[in-house]
Design an enzyme around this catalytic site. Sequence first.
Site, PDB file in Angstrom:
ATOM      1  N   ALA A 142       6.280  -2.238  -4.300  1.00 20.51           N
ATOM      2  CA  ALA A 142       5.177  -2.164  -5.260  1.00 20.51           C
ATOM      3  C   ALA A 142       4.114  -1.228  -4.709  1.00 20.51           C
ATOM      4  O   ALA A 142       3.746  -1.315  -3.531  1.00 20.51           O
ATOM      5  CB  ALA A 142       4.592  -3.549  -5.510  1.00 20.51           C
ATOM      6  N   VAL A 173       4.870  -3.547   0.037  1.00 20.23           N
ATOM      7  CA  VAL A 173       3.796  -2.972  -0.773  1.00 20.23           C
ATOM      8  C   VAL A 173       3.300  -1.699  -0.108  1.00 20.23           C
ATOM      9  O   VAL A 173       3.099  -1.651   1.109  1.00 20.23           O
ATOM     10  CB  VAL A 173       2.628  -3.966  -0.939  1.00 20.23           C
ATOM     11  CG1 VAL A 173       1.492  -3.318  -1.730  1.00 20.23           C
ATOM     12  CG2 VAL A 173       3.087  -5.244  -1.631  1.00 20.23           C
ATOM     13  N   LYS A 174       3.086  -0.680  -0.935  1.00 24.29           N
ATOM     14  CA  LYS A 174       2.457   0.555  -0.478  1.00 24.29           C
ATOM     15  C   LYS A 174       1.023   0.563  -0.981  1.00 24.29           C
ATOM     16  O   LYS A 174       0.771   0.412  -2.179  1.00 24.29           O
ATOM     17  CB  LYS A 174       3.217   1.770  -1.014  1.00 24.29           C
ATOM     18  CG  LYS A 174       2.569   3.111  -0.698  1.00 24.29           C
ATOM     19  CD  LYS A 174       3.394   4.252  -1.294  1.00 24.29           C
ATOM     20  CE  LYS A 174       2.693   5.595  -1.153  1.00 24.29           C
ATOM     21  NZ  LYS A 174       3.481   6.707  -1.741  1.00 24.29           N
ATOM     22  N   THR A 175       0.088   0.748  -0.061  1.00 21.41           N
ATOM     23  CA  THR A 175      -1.318   0.744  -0.446  1.00 21.41           C
ATOM     24  C   THR A 175      -2.081   1.729   0.427  1.00 21.41           C
ATOM     25  O   THR A 175      -1.473   2.517   1.163  1.00 21.41           O
ATOM     26  CB  THR A 175      -1.896  -0.690  -0.367  1.00 21.41           C
ATOM     27  OG1 THR A 175      -3.159  -0.711  -1.020  1.00 21.41           O
ATOM     28  CG2 THR A 175      -2.052  -1.163   1.064  1.00 21.41           C
ATOM     29  N   ASP A 222       3.813   6.279   4.286  1.00 21.26           N
ATOM     30  CA  ASP A 222       4.545   7.050   3.285  1.00 21.26           C
ATOM     31  C   ASP A 222       3.669   8.222   2.910  1.00 21.26           C
ATOM     32  O   ASP A 222       2.920   8.182   1.933  1.00 21.26           O
ATOM     33  CB  ASP A 222       4.870   6.175   2.068  1.00 21.26           C
ATOM     34  CG  ASP A 222       5.739   6.906   1.052  1.00 21.26           C
ATOM     35  OD1 ASP A 222       6.381   7.907   1.444  1.00 21.26           O
ATOM     36  OD2 ASP A 222       5.772   6.485  -0.116  1.00 21.26           O
TER      37      ASP A 222
END
Length: 269
Positions: A142, A173-175, A222
């Site tokens: 996400a 999760v990517k944040t 990322d």
Amino acid sequence: MSWGRKNRLSRIFDPASGRTNMLAADHGYFLGPITGMETPRTAIAPLLPYADALMATRGLLRSSVDPALPRSIVLRVSGGTSIVGPSLSDETIITTVEDALRLNAAAVALSVFVGTEHERQTLGALATLVDEAGRYDLPVLAVTAVGKELGTYDARYLGLATRICAELGADMVKTYHTDGFEAVVGAAMVPVVVAGGKRLDSARDAFALASDAVTAGAAGIDFGRNVWQSAHPVATIQALRAVVHDGQGVDDALGLYERLAGQPVPAGR
């Protein structure tokens, strides 16, 4: 956790370090031919030996990536908006889980827009994707989107969005990194990967962001624009890999970058 899910996650997170040095190349799904990614095949190929996973769309994969090169794929499956449209948050699922499996993706990725008019829509799409991907033990990443509709973001907002994604079943999760990021990671319940965001002012800034992220507990990075828009993309991704997997500090990473680039980095670059 099933064998298949563990195997797919091990293709994203290096088993030795438990972290990932992911390469983001999915920007074209809403930005089109962004600077540095006008010809994806040329930009991506030299970087793939140093990336644990490539985050991309199915169109980019089929047209521009040699199937023999990536270690693993995190497939972007949400979209339907553009930078010139009325709302970037008005996303939906645009790629099926079956197509992700045909592309041998190790995971699928979807953005959520917490705090916008499309919050319910995108969170619902995440829940649907978790259900559909779960039938095949395909992990879900996400992405907690930020942008012009959300304004500034802080640990409270990112912690809220990250935790909601985990509660809905996301495997990771990517944040974004921010002050107090330890609290975001501590309450996340799942691995957190940090986005690079827009291109930073210098290579040192990119290495510092990566170092700060993993020091605060992130399971990796990322980065996209801070790699393939840099002056020396291959040197940059190798130095980032040293930060993420080997724990090198910013000065050591900058020294590695300079050696690999074959020239000193001018002040402020």
